[in-house]
Motif scaffolding. Sequence first.
Motif, mmCIF file in Angstrom:
data_model
loop_
_atom_site.group_PDB
_atom_site.id
_atom_site.type_symbol
_atom_site.label_atom_id
_atom_site.label_comp_id
_atom_site.label_asym_id
_atom_site.label_seq_id
_atom_site.Cartn_x
_atom_site.Cartn_y
_atom_site.Cartn_z
ATOM 1 N N ARG A 39 -0.050 -0.645 -5.968
ATOM 2 C CA ARG A 39 0.691 -0.803 -4.716
ATOM 3 C C ARG A 39 2.186 -0.704 -4.947
ATOM 4 O O ARG A 39 2.921 -0.158 -4.131
ATOM 5 N N ASP A 42 4.492 3.056 -6.227
ATOM 6 C CA ASP A 42 5.114 4.019 -5.325
ATOM 7 C C ASP A 42 6.550 3.620 -5.018
ATOM 8 O O ASP A 42 7.444 4.455 -4.950
ATOM 9 N N ASP A 43 6.768 2.299 -4.812
ATOM 10 C CA ASP A 43 8.119 1.840 -4.535
ATOM 11 C C ASP A 43 9.039 2.101 -5.717
ATOM 12 O O ASP A 43 10.171 2.561 -5.558
ATOM 13 N N ARG A 63 -1.895 6.646 -1.375
ATOM 14 C CA ARG A 63 -0.773 5.933 -0.789
ATOM 15 C C ARG A 63 -1.242 4.610 -0.226
ATOM 16 O O ARG A 63 -2.394 4.438 0.134
ATOM 17 N N HIS A 64 -0.328 3.662 -0.089
ATOM 18 C CA HIS A 64 -0.678 2.363 0.441
ATOM 19 C C HIS A 64 0.229 2.046 1.611
ATOM 20 O O HIS A 64 1.398 2.360 1.617
ATOM 21 N N ARG A 65 -0.319 1.395 2.612
ATOM 22 C CA ARG A 65 0.406 1.076 3.821
ATOM 23 C C ARG A 65 0.329 -0.425 4.093
ATOM 24 O O ARG A 65 -0.641 -1.081 3.718
ATOM 25 N N PRO A 66 1.318 -0.985 4.790
ATOM 26 C CA PRO A 66 1.299 -2.420 5.072
ATOM 27 C C PRO A 66 0.412 -2.736 6.270
ATOM 28 O O PRO A 66 0.891 -3.058 7.349
ATOM 29 N N HIS A 140 8.597 7.358 1.692
ATOM 30 C CA HIS A 140 9.203 6.035 1.854
ATOM 31 C C HIS A 140 8.460 5.125 2.831
ATOM 32 O O HIS A 140 9.057 4.182 3.351
ATOM 33 N N ARG A 141 7.190 5.378 3.073
ATOM 34 C CA ARG A 141 6.484 4.577 4.076
ATOM 35 C C ARG A 141 6.493 3.088 3.750
ATOM 36 O O ARG A 141 6.549 2.240 4.646
ATOM 37 N N ARG A 142 6.441 2.735 2.468
ATOM 38 C CA ARG A 142 6.416 1.322 2.107
ATOM 39 C C ARG A 142 7.733 0.603 2.389
ATOM 40 O O ARG A 142 7.794 -0.626 2.342
ATOM 41 N N ARG A 143 8.777 1.330 2.678
ATOM 42 C CA ARG A 143 10.029 0.689 3.065
ATOM 43 C C ARG A 143 9.924 0.057 4.447
ATOM 44 O O ARG A 143 10.741 -0.797 4.793
ATOM 45 N N GLY A 144 8.960 0.504 5.217
ATOM 46 C CA GLY A 144 8.681 -0.153 6.486
ATOM 47 C C GLY A 144 9.311 0.513 7.693
ATOM 48 O O GLY A 144 10.261 1.294 7.596
#
Length: 378
Positions: A39, A42-43, A63-66, A140-144
């Motif tokens: 998880r 990626d960041d 990929r991982h999503r919140p 950058h999806r994990r940036r929110g």
Amino acid sequence: LTMSDFAAALSALQKSAQRVAANNTATQTSRNQRNSYVRGKDDDDDDRNSNRDRYSVGSGKKRHRPYDNDDNDRRRGCNNNDMKHPKLSYPSDYHKLRISVGFFCVGAQKGGTTWLHEMLSKCPGLVLPKQKEIHFWDWHRRRGLGWYSDQFQSLSTIKSTTKNTRLGEITPCYMALEEDDICEIHQLFPSARIIFLARNIVDRAWSALLMELRNAVRGMEAGQFQATSSHDKVVDSRQLRKMDEEANPDRYNDDYFIERLEHSTHSTRNDYARGLRRWLKYFPKDQLLILRYEDIAERPKELLRRVLEHIGITHIESYLNELEQGELTQKYNVGSNQTIRPSLRKKMEQYLLKNTKDTNVLLQELGYNWSLGESSHQ
């Protein structure tokens, strides 16, 4: 059985149970650490290599999503049968989304998208991120969604805009997004308009290959893309000349370039039809506008007019009349002027012929009266 024997047997059983419990705990800890690594990786990669093409279709990277629970929520939400229940797929950071995006230009890479970004950024009533290609949905999806909202402008400024203001972004790699990403975009912005600039696939591929080669000799990994390398700022002119010599395509045989075309970095971007059909699974065809790359040079005002009408801008003519001819004809991200040698062009045309034919079939299905050329003679 004496008391001492019984005590020894009980102690052995207790130690055995403790070992089993410890093994189970260690196994679960290992799993948690491994999942945490996946998880978090990626960041870390985003911070170190924000321009890396890590998420091209078929790359095999997950990929991982919140999301509130697990990926099952997302899969349920991305089932076309469940589109009437969009809340099932809303991400857990949905409450941080402060904007409504009205349009996405999803390609093609090396297809005039920088020119379009410059033109639309000047149009009153349109708000685009200052930085073209923010790569939120692929890098950058994990940036929110809060970070995504910040890329456009501050919340106070957004509130001060009129109800007719349209927000949008241009990231040409979005054509290669996986269905889960496109599904999420649709769930969040179901009325968004999609724009695609279609360039002759052979010419587009050649331009991308030259850019990749130029960046590779400047130290970037194969498959990465960047218009200008940061290395240019720290090397002298002699080193740059040497790099340019190494990036001369005449130094490489035809097989080198054909092998590069097989890489997913290029194969996904050359397959217009497959990428656009993924978008059409979630967005109706009247929300997709496909434009000829050649019209940027031949009919720039008409192309802009069609884009603005598609987005929903009302003051089109006043804006177009204010544009100077020099602005319309300004070239951006101009790469090498190296033309494809005849032997290589013939091989590339043959290699990419199916991509071109599939795109022309899609154009015909959607009612367009033009097609991409299948050879240099068209």
